[in-house]
Design a protein around this motif. Structure first.
Motif, mmCIF file in Angstrom:
data_model
loop_
_atom_site.group_PDB
_atom_site.id
_atom_site.type_symbol
_atom_site.label_atom_id
_atom_site.label_comp_id
_atom_site.label_asym_id
_atom_site.label_seq_id
_atom_site.Cartn_x
_atom_site.Cartn_y
_atom_site.Cartn_z
ATOM 1 N N LEU A 6 0.823 -1.195 0.000
ATOM 2 C CA LEU A 6 0.000 0.000 0.000
ATOM 3 C C LEU A 6 0.865 1.257 0.000
ATOM 4 C CD1 LEU A 6 -2.604 -1.024 2.700
ATOM 5 C CD2 LEU A 6 -3.091 -0.655 0.288
ATOM 6 N N PRO A 7 0.484 2.301 -0.743
ATOM 7 C CA PRO A 7 1.203 3.575 -0.671
ATOM 8 C C PRO A 7 1.069 4.172 0.725
ATOM 9 C CG PRO A 7 -0.225 3.480 -2.601
ATOM 10 C CD PRO A 7 -0.601 2.319 -1.733
ATOM 11 N N GLU A 8 2.126 4.745 1.234
ATOM 12 C CA GLU A 8 2.110 5.277 2.588
ATOM 13 C C GLU A 8 1.204 6.501 2.723
ATOM 14 O OE1 GLU A 8 6.084 6.034 3.788
ATOM 15 O OE2 GLU A 8 6.706 3.928 3.701
ATOM 16 N N THR A 9 0.884 7.128 1.609
ATOM 17 C CA THR A 9 0.093 8.358 1.663
ATOM 18 C C THR A 9 -1.384 8.107 1.934
ATOM 19 O OG1 THR A 9 -0.121 8.259 -0.744
ATOM 20 C CG2 THR A 9 1.649 9.609 0.151
ATOM 21 N N PHE A 10 -1.832 6.872 1.837
ATOM 22 C CA PHE A 10 -3.245 6.579 2.023
ATOM 23 C C PHE A 10 -3.541 6.161 3.463
ATOM 24 C CE2 PHE A 10 -2.676 6.054 -2.514
ATOM 25 C CZ PHE A 10 -3.813 6.654 -3.029
ATOM 26 N N THR A 11 -4.775 6.443 3.915
ATOM 27 C CA THR A 11 -5.228 5.987 5.215
ATOM 28 C C THR A 11 -5.322 4.463 5.180
ATOM 29 O OG1 THR A 11 -6.512 8.003 5.487
ATOM 30 C CG2 THR A 11 -7.059 6.151 6.920
ATOM 31 N N LEU A 12 -4.682 3.821 6.120
ATOM 32 C CA LEU A 12 -4.567 2.371 6.075
ATOM 33 C C LEU A 12 -5.901 1.646 6.200
ATOM 34 C CD1 LEU A 12 -1.337 1.537 8.094
ATOM 35 C CD2 LEU A 12 -1.746 1.187 5.664
ATOM 36 N N LYS A 13 -6.726 2.056 7.135
ATOM 37 C CA LYS A 13 -7.920 1.290 7.471
ATOM 38 C C LYS A 13 -8.784 0.977 6.251
ATOM 39 C CE LYS A 13 -11.811 1.301 10.693
ATOM 40 N NZ LYS A 13 -12.494 2.047 11.777
ATOM 41 N N ASP A 14 -9.174 2.017 5.534
ATOM 42 C CA ASP A 14 -10.045 1.809 4.383
ATOM 43 C C ASP A 14 -9.298 1.190 3.211
ATOM 44 O OD1 ASP A 14 -12.238 2.801 5.731
ATOM 45 O OD2 ASP A 14 -11.957 4.836 5.007
ATOM 46 N N GLN A 15 -8.034 1.566 3.043
ATOM 47 C CA GLN A 15 -7.268 1.049 1.921
ATOM 48 C C GLN A 15 -7.024 -0.453 2.042
ATOM 49 O OE1 GLN A 15 -6.039 2.455 -1.021
ATOM 50 N NE2 GLN A 15 -7.570 3.983 -0.464
ATOM 51 N N ILE A 16 -6.744 -0.911 3.239
ATOM 52 C CA ILE A 16 -6.542 -2.352 3.438
ATOM 53 C C ILE A 16 -7.827 -3.100 3.138
ATOM 54 C CG2 ILE A 16 -6.004 -4.153 5.122
ATOM 55 C CD1 ILE A 16 -4.273 -2.062 6.580
ATOM 56 N N LEU A 47 1.409 -6.518 1.863
ATOM 57 C CA LEU A 47 0.912 -5.148 1.955
ATOM 58 C C LEU A 47 1.916 -4.212 2.624
ATOM 59 C CD1 LEU A 47 -2.768 -5.900 3.017
ATOM 60 C CD2 LEU A 47 -2.028 -4.932 0.834
ATOM 61 N N GLY A 48 2.910 -4.777 3.277
ATOM 62 C CA GLY A 48 3.897 -3.962 3.966
ATOM 63 C C GLY A 48 3.358 -3.298 5.212
ATOM 64 N N ILE A 49 2.528 -4.037 5.968
ATOM 65 C CA ILE A 49 1.888 -3.487 7.160
ATOM 66 C C ILE A 49 2.019 -4.473 8.311
ATOM 67 C CG2 ILE A 49 0.202 -2.126 5.850
ATOM 68 C CD1 ILE A 49 -1.823 -4.372 6.404
ATOM 69 N N SER A 50 1.647 -4.019 9.514
ATOM 70 C CA SER A 50 1.613 -4.919 10.660
ATOM 71 C C SER A 50 0.298 -5.689 10.654
ATOM 72 C CB SER A 50 1.742 -4.122 11.960
ATOM 73 O OG SER A 50 0.571 -3.351 12.182
ATOM 74 N N ARG A 51 0.193 -6.666 11.530
ATOM 75 C CA ARG A 51 -1.024 -7.491 11.552
ATOM 76 C C ARG A 51 -2.212 -6.777 12.200
ATOM 77 N NH1 ARG A 51 0.265 -13.871 12.571
ATOM 78 N NH2 ARG A 51 2.248 -13.986 11.457
ATOM 79 N N THR A 52 -1.948 -5.759 13.018
ATOM 80 C CA THR A 52 -3.058 -5.098 13.723
ATOM 81 C C THR A 52 -4.057 -4.462 12.758
ATOM 82 O OG1 THR A 52 -1.715 -4.720 15.688
ATOM 83 C CG2 THR A 52 -3.691 -3.363 15.421
ATOM 84 N N PRO A 53 -3.648 -3.565 11.831
ATOM 85 C CA PRO A 53 -4.624 -2.999 10.895
ATOM 86 C C PRO A 53 -5.191 -4.048 9.939
ATOM 87 C CG PRO A 53 -2.407 -2.335 10.286
ATOM 88 C CD PRO A 53 -2.308 -2.979 11.635
ATOM 89 N N LEU A 54 -4.377 -5.082 9.638
ATOM 90 C CA LEU A 54 -4.880 -6.152 8.776
ATOM 91 C C LEU A 54 -6.047 -6.858 9.452
ATOM 92 C CD1 LEU A 54 -4.622 -8.035 6.302
ATOM 93 C CD2 LEU A 54 -3.035 -9.412 7.664
ATOM 94 N N ARG A 55 -5.908 -7.159 10.742
ATOM 95 C CA ARG A 55 -6.975 -7.856 11.457
ATOM 96 C C ARG A 55 -8.224 -6.993 11.576
ATOM 97 N NH1 ARG A 55 -2.853 -10.503 15.935
ATOM 98 N NH2 ARG A 55 -2.323 -12.359 14.696
#
Length: 232
Positions: A6-16, A47-55
């Motif tokens: 995911l691009p870092e410029t986007f809000t993670l929650k909705d983008q994921i 996605l290059g993220i931690s598991r917390t926002p993924l969950r």
């Protein structure tokens, strides 16, 4: 399932959430060999993220019925039962048939011409047996009819069924000669809308969708049986 970071410029929650939902759409979830298990570690790494926002995103998808969490087994893309699929098809038939009636009554001539251009362009992919391409064009055809109704709520309600309707139509088009029959039906529907025959357009769309209902009811019972056996 394969995902890009995911691009870092986007809000993670909705983008994921959107990225996972789109990936599920692109899966052929009703294929007999489909791998429905979602590996959290792999998804997070892709996605290059931690598991917390993924969950958090997976929890939202679970609430909306796209995935299910099985104790000690993991997260799986959720297939609907045959009964649920049949009910969903009936609901879609009701929504789209009304949309077709309204489209015949009120859609602008250029909008209807756009529907014909879309159907003509993508009928070639059916003739080439490029069913992956045609399945995308097929569901887009039905979405266009909903858009032509001019009633946003009709399309919004249908969109809630989209993920599974897309997968169901995709599998069904690969069975028998349904793709060729689909093209013929689409042209008849367009002609009814073009001639402003609202009653005929409504009936043709309803009958077209209920052919899918009959096909699933007649041929998918063994798929349901296999799924129950695998779950035990």
């Amino acid at each position: 399932m394969k995902l890009s970071p995911l691009p870092e410029t986007f809000t993670l929650k909705d983008q994921i959430y959107e990225r996972l939902r789109q990936a599920i759409i692109e899966m052929n979830i009703y294929d007999d060999d489909a791998n429905l298990r979602l590996d959290e570690r792999s998804l997070a790494e892709q996605l290059g993220i931690s598991r917390t926002p993924l969950r958090e995103a997976l929890a939202r998808l679970e609430q909306e019925g796209f995935v299910e969490v099985k104790a000690r087994r993991g997260v799986f893309v959720r297939r609907k039962t045959q009964t649920e699929i049949l009910e969903m098809i009936v609901a879609w038939a009701a929504l789209e048939s009304m949309a077709a009636r309204l489209a015949a009554e009120t859609a602008a001539a250029e909008q209807i011409a756009g529907l014909r251009r879309h159907a003509m362009k993508n009928s070639e992919s059916s003739a080439r047996a490029d069913l992956g391409e045609y399945s995308d064009a097929n569901i887009r055809f039905h979405q266009k009819i909903l858009e032509l109704s001019g009633v946003a709520l009709l399309k919004d309600l249908a969109d809630s069924l989209f993920v599974h309707m897309y997968a169901v139509r995709r599998r069904a088009l690969e069975e028998g000669d349904r793709a060729a029959h689909s093209v013929v039906d689409h042209m008849e529907i367009i002609e009814a809308i073009e001639t402003r025959d609202a009653a005929l357009a409504e009936r043709l769309v309803r009958e077209h969708t209920m052919k899918l209902h009959a096909h699933v009811k007649r041929t998918w019972d063994m798929m349901e049986f296999k799924r129950q056996q695998n779950a035990n």
